[in-house]
Write a protein that holds these residues in place. Structure first.
Motif, PDB file in Angstrom:
ATOM      1  N   SER A  34       0.853  -1.197   0.000  1.00 50.14           N
ATOM      2  CA  SER A  34       0.000   0.000   0.000  1.00 50.14           C
ATOM      3  C   SER A  34       0.884   1.240   0.000  1.00 50.14           C
ATOM      4  O   SER A  34       1.956   1.255   0.619  1.00 50.14           O
ATOM      5  N   PHE A 145      -4.611   3.155   9.046  1.00 47.25           N
ATOM      6  CA  PHE A 145      -5.975   3.163   8.508  1.00 47.25           C
ATOM      7  C   PHE A 145      -6.882   3.987   9.433  1.00 47.25           C
ATOM      8  O   PHE A 145      -7.614   4.883   8.973  1.00 47.25           O
ATOM      9  N   LEU A 176     -17.972   3.437   4.484  1.00 43.31           N
ATOM     10  CA  LEU A 176     -17.241   2.179   4.649  1.00 43.31           C
ATOM     11  C   LEU A 176     -18.172   1.040   5.045  1.00 43.31           C
ATOM     12  O   LEU A 176     -18.026  -0.091   4.575  1.00 43.31           O
ATOM     13  N   LEU A 219      -7.811   8.180   1.818  1.00 46.11           N
ATOM     14  CA  LEU A 219      -7.920   6.814   2.325  1.00 46.11           C
ATOM     15  C   LEU A 219      -7.320   5.810   1.345  1.00 46.11           C
ATOM     16  O   LEU A 219      -6.801   4.763   1.755  1.00 46.11           O
ATOM     17  N   SER A 220      -7.357   6.122   0.054  1.00 45.75           N
ATOM     18  CA  SER A 220      -6.823   5.184  -0.939  1.00 45.75           C
ATOM     19  C   SER A 220      -5.326   4.972  -0.778  1.00 45.75           C
ATOM     20  O   SER A 220      -4.787   3.947  -1.195  1.00 45.75           O
ATOM     21  N   THR A 222      -3.905   4.226   1.853  1.00 44.63           N
ATOM     22  CA  THR A 222      -3.732   3.079   2.743  1.00 44.63           C
ATOM     23  C   THR A 222      -3.982   1.764   2.020  1.00 44.63           C
ATOM     24  O   THR A 222      -3.712   0.696   2.576  1.00 44.63           O
ATOM     25  N   ALA A 224      -6.985   0.743   1.301  1.00 45.03           N
ATOM     26  CA  ALA A 224      -8.266   0.217   1.774  1.00 45.03           C
ATOM     27  C   ALA A 224      -9.358   0.325   0.728  1.00 45.03           C
ATOM     28  O   ALA A 224     -10.302  -0.473   0.709  1.00 45.03           O
ATOM     29  N   VAL A 225      -9.274   1.329  -0.132  1.00 41.48           N
ATOM     30  CA  VAL A 225     -10.258   1.497  -1.204  1.00 41.48           C
ATOM     31  C   VAL A 225      -9.523   1.707  -2.509  1.00 41.48           C
ATOM     32  O   VAL A 225      -8.387   2.217  -2.534  1.00 41.48           O
ATOM     33  N   LEU A 247     -14.204  -1.394  -2.100  1.00 43.45           N
ATOM     34  CA  LEU A 247     -13.502  -1.782  -0.876  1.00 43.45           C
ATOM     35  C   LEU A 247     -12.589  -2.956  -1.210  1.00 43.45           C
ATOM     36  O   LEU A 247     -13.045  -3.998  -1.691  1.00 43.45           O
ATOM     37  N   GLY A 251      -9.096  -3.421   2.787  1.00 33.53           N
ATOM     38  CA  GLY A 251     -10.092  -2.557   3.393  1.00 33.53           C
ATOM     39  C   GLY A 251     -11.162  -3.335   4.132  1.00 33.53           C
ATOM     40  O   GLY A 251     -11.637  -2.916   5.200  1.00 33.53           O
TER      41      GLY A 251
END
Length: 462
Positions: A34, A145, A176, A219-220, A222, A224-225, A247, A251
């Protein structure tokens, strides 16, 4: 995260849908890949044997310039021209001006990847041993996260305090949870998420979509998405362009941990044996090849060869699923001797990608005579090669030149480029992405030029 107050006994937590998670070692591998954790670890290692830092705990501007260049920590809107980047670097006066450096450096400090002693930063003792521990890696990832959700900002201007309804805690929990409850692989767009998933009172929809896009981009990092954003220069309600959100497997792990933290029952599917074919193949694709067969056995046992073939064939025929299709051939190859009639029948499927998958399984099964091999290659060779290259394509195509020059695949693209049948090639969903990748990344300029020309001809067929 929840849509209720978990501490209120009048509103007991609701159970989340059962999900399947990848093994810890596979999730840890994804976490290390990531962007945020990868850059944080890179900077921690770079700090060895000791990098001078200011009283604020950041390297000096000259050291920062070196790290930015080495790890490509450029602002996303900076042109990629060497001269433009050199000018931008020369104009830097403070590390604080480079979020793409400050954010992962701060993460490295926060997670203890870097230690500061006597005004020098250096990698934490035992860092390389801890990187090999999946549980440690997932702990690092989950902490970032949570931190990203807590500190994400929807407004591009950093007003203090932020406008109510514009931060990560305002915008992300309902989104989420919505993505977690949706079927695996679901990709709702921003407008759908604003309409169906935001929990708190929101700004007008015209700004809510932009605010949500900004926090999701943060957030992307990380992992996660995953966002598929196609921006537009238009103004008005659609000024944000079109963006879908998925997701990721990582994520899903993170959201489940958040749900458990607030007391929501979040059950797991026992094993991948219960997963849908799409989820099963996508899960296998992130595992090393040698680990895939042990996961494939229980899934095949639950269905039997014929039903497994039917389910896999139903989820591999579209564009953008070449890796899923290639993994499907590996799974089916373990039971190909029981599927020969069905595989031969699929060679005549009206869906070229399915026919290609059947051809790959038959070619690697050992059941065909040389005459049979020649016949399958004559009919389906170009599609097989397209699948092979498409499965090797990554988002940045960094490994594609090496793949095309590898000893095991010399001149494999000749099957597609020599005396091509444009109409037949155009029928395969991944032909154009493969030709575009070849035109940009093939190490031989002549071959790259031919691929670009063929791509142009195929587009004209539209």
């Amino acid at each position: 995260m929840p849509s209720h107050d978990p501490s209120n006994p009048e509103h007991p937590p609701l159970a989340a849908r059962p999900v399947s998670l990848l093994p810890a070692h596979a999730l840890a591998r994804m976490a290390l890949d990531s962007p945020l954790l990868c850059d944080a670890l890179s900077l921690a290692r770079w700090s060895a044997p000791g990098t001078p830092v200011t009283r604020h705990g950041v390297p000096g501007i000259d050291d920062a310039r070196t790290a930015i260049t080495r790890f490509a920590l450029w602002p996303p809107d900076l042109p990629s021209l060497v001269t433009e980047r050199a000018t931008w670097l020369g104009g830097l006066h403070s590390v604080a001006d480079v979020a793409h450096f400050v954010v992962p450096w701060s993460a490295a400090l926060r997670l203890g990847l870097v230690e500061i002693d006597d005004a020098h930063a250096r990698p934490a003792p035992g860092l390389e041993l801890r990187v090999r521990e999946p549980e440690q890696v997932l702990d690092w990832w989950f902490r970032e996260f949570e931190h990203t959700i807590e500190h994400a900002r929807g407004e591009l201007t950093r007003s203090e305090p932020p406008t109510p309804g514009t931060t990560g805690p305002d915008l992300l929990p309902g989104v989420l949870r919505h993505l977690y409850e949706a079927p695996d692989g679901s990709r709702p767009d921003l407008d759908t998420l604003v309409r169906e998933a935001l929990l708190s009172p929101t700004p007008p929809a015209t700004s809510a979509t932009d605010l949500l896009l900004h926090v999701l981009w943060q957030l992307s990092d990380t992992g996660a998405v995953a966002l598929d954003h196609r921006p537009t220069h238009a103004t008005g309600p659609d000024g944000h362009g079109h963006c879908t959100v998925e997701l990721t497997a990582l994520g899903r792990y993170g959201v489940r941990q958040l749900l458990l933290e607030v007391g929501i029952h979040a059950p797991l599917v026992d094993t991948l044996a219960e997963a849908s074919a799409a989820r099963f193949l996508d899960a296998l694709s992130v595992l090393p090849v040698e680990e895939r067969l042990s996961e494939a056995g229980p899934w095949l046992d639950r269905r039997g060869p014929a039903e497994a073939l039917r389910q896999i064939s139903a989820v591999v025929h579209g564009p953008g699923v070449a890796l899923r299709r290639w993994v499907g051939t590996q799974v089916l190859n373990t039971t190909s001797s029981e599927l020969e009639p069905e595989l031969r029948s699929l060679l005549y499927s009206p869906r070229p990608a399915v026919a290609s998958m059947a051809a790959v399984v038959l070619l690697s099964s050992g059941m065909l005579t040389q005459r049979g091999i020649d016949r399958v290659l004559g009919e389906h060779g170009p599609w097989v090669v397209i699948d092979m290259i498409a499965a090797a394509i990554t988002p940045d195509n960094a490994d594609l030149p090496e793949f095309l020059s590898a000893q095991g695949t010399p001149d494999v693209e000749r099957t597609v480029l020599e005396d091509p049948d444009p109409v037949r090639l155009r029928a395969h969903p991944d032909t154009l992405p493969v030709l575009d990748a070849l035109s940009r990344h093939h190490p031989d300029p002549d071959t790259a030029s031919r691929a670009g020309e063929l791509a142009r001809r195929l587009r004209e067929l539209r």
